[in-house]
Motif scaffolding. Structure first.
Motif, short mmCIF file in Angstrom:
data_model
loop_
_atom_site.label_atom_id
_atom_site.label_comp_id
_atom_site.label_asym_id
_atom_site.label_seq_id
_atom_site.Cartn_x
_atom_site.Cartn_y
_atom_site.Cartn_z
N ASP A 236 -9.42 9.37 -0.13
CA ASP A 236 -10.49 8.93 -1.03
C ASP A 236 -11.03 10.09 -1.85
O ASP A 236 -11.30 9.95 -3.05
CB ASP A 236 -11.64 8.29 -0.24
CG ASP A 236 -11.28 6.93 0.32
OD1 ASP A 236 -10.31 6.32 -0.16
OD2 ASP A 236 -12.00 6.48 1.23
N ARG B 227 -7.36 2.50 -5.91
CA ARG B 227 -7.75 1.42 -5.02
C ARG B 227 -9.17 1.63 -4.52
O ARG B 227 -9.71 2.71 -4.58
CB ARG B 227 -6.80 1.37 -3.83
CG ARG B 227 -5.38 1.06 -4.23
CD ARG B 227 -4.52 1.07 -2.98
NE ARG B 227 -3.13 0.95 -3.31
CZ ARG B 227 -2.48 -0.20 -3.40
NH1 ARG B 227 -3.12 -1.32 -3.19
NH2 ARG B 227 -1.22 -0.23 -3.71
N ARG B 228 -9.73 0.58 -3.98
CA ARG B 228 -11.07 0.64 -3.42
C ARG B 228 -11.08 1.69 -2.30
O ARG B 228 -10.18 1.73 -1.47
CB ARG B 228 -11.41 -0.73 -2.86
CG ARG B 228 -12.78 -0.86 -2.29
CD ARG B 228 -13.07 -2.29 -1.90
NE ARG B 228 -12.09 -2.84 -0.99
CZ ARG B 228 -12.17 -2.75 0.34
NH1 ARG B 228 -13.17 -2.13 0.88
NH2 ARG B 228 -11.25 -3.29 1.09
N HIS C 178 -8.26 8.71 5.74
CA HIS C 178 -8.67 7.90 4.60
C HIS C 178 -9.73 8.61 3.76
O HIS C 178 -9.74 8.49 2.54
CB HIS C 178 -9.15 6.53 5.06
CG HIS C 178 -8.05 5.70 5.64
ND1 HIS C 178 -6.89 5.42 4.97
CD2 HIS C 178 -7.93 5.10 6.84
CE1 HIS C 178 -6.09 4.69 5.72
NE2 HIS C 178 -6.70 4.48 6.86
N ARG D 53 -11.60 3.64 1.14
CA ARG D 53 -11.50 3.12 2.50
C ARG D 53 -12.50 3.76 3.46
O ARG D 53 -12.50 3.44 4.62
CB ARG D 53 -10.10 3.36 3.03
CG ARG D 53 -9.07 2.59 2.28
CD ARG D 53 -7.74 2.83 2.91
NE ARG D 53 -6.77 1.94 2.33
CZ ARG D 53 -5.56 1.80 2.79
NH1 ARG D 53 -5.18 2.47 3.83
NH2 ARG D 53 -4.72 1.00 2.22
N SER D 54 -13.28 4.69 2.99
CA SER D 54 -14.22 5.37 3.87
C SER D 54 -15.61 5.38 3.23
O SER D 54 -15.75 5.20 2.02
CB SER D 54 -13.76 6.80 4.16
OG SER D 54 -13.81 7.58 2.98
N ASP E 90 0.86 -1.18 0.00
CA ASP E 90 0.00 0.00 0.00
C ASP E 90 0.90 1.23 0.00
O ASP E 90 1.61 1.47 0.96
CB ASP E 90 -0.92 -0.01 1.22
CG ASP E 90 -1.99 1.05 1.12
OD1 ASP E 90 -1.97 1.85 0.16
OD2 ASP E 90 -2.84 1.09 2.02
N GLN F 121 -9.82 7.63 10.20
CA GLN F 121 -11.01 7.73 9.35
C GLN F 121 -10.95 9.01 8.51
O GLN F 121 -11.23 8.98 7.31
CB GLN F 121 -12.27 7.76 10.20
CG GLN F 121 -12.71 6.41 10.70
CD GLN F 121 -14.03 6.52 11.43
OE1 GLN F 121 -14.08 6.92 12.58
NE2 GLN F 121 -15.09 6.17 10.75
#
Length: 143
Positions: free
Chosen positions: A81, A121-122, A77, A124-125, A20, A74
């Motif tokens: 995002d 990437r997918r 991320h 994360r939040s 990552d 949180q």
């Protein structure tokens, strides 16, 4: 005896696929100015080690904002995002990216709008998933 990087074994596929490269969120012991206090975010305002994030202004009043490690992760991320969703945002006919947030009275972007397949990437939040859906045209914003 190894003489440099050319003598080392390169990482294999799974090692690279699982790596990552996103920056890590702040944490206690990282050299930041962590202090004991109440978190202002999602954890229920628990008393723990917190990091000062800045100052918020509301109705002309100012207050310091602190976050614990969990809430800071949180937030961290969500910021990453958002940045990735902006990069994947569609482009209007002039090649400018269509913003994820438009003012209520703003005119729609010029057509045609070119949507791009997400390359990151997918998310994360929860906010990241919503922003990515906007960028990928899977949902439409409410009027």
């Amino acid at each position: 005896m190894p003489t440099g990087l050319s003598d080392t074994v390169p990482p294999t596929g799974p090692d690279i696929a699982d790596a990552d490269c996103r920056p890590r969120p702040a944490h206690p012991g990282d050299g930041g100015s962590w202090t004991h206090g109440h978190c202002w975010w999602w954890c229920g305002h628990r008393y723990t080690l917190v990091l000062w994030l800045g100052t918020v202004t509301s109705a002309g009043q100012h207050a310091p904002v602190y976050a614990c490690r969990t809430c800071l992760a949180q937030l961290h991320h969500a910021v990453l995002d958002y940045s990735e969703a902006l990069f994947d945002a569609p482009c209007d006919i002039s090649g400018l990216r269509v913003p994820l947030y438009l003012a209520r009275d703003a005119p729609p972007p010029p057509v045609p709008v070119r949507y791009r397949a997400g390359r990151h990437r997918r998310p994360r939040s929860i906010l990241g998933r919503l922003w990515q859906q906007l960028a990928d045209r899977r949902t439409r914003s409410a009027p």
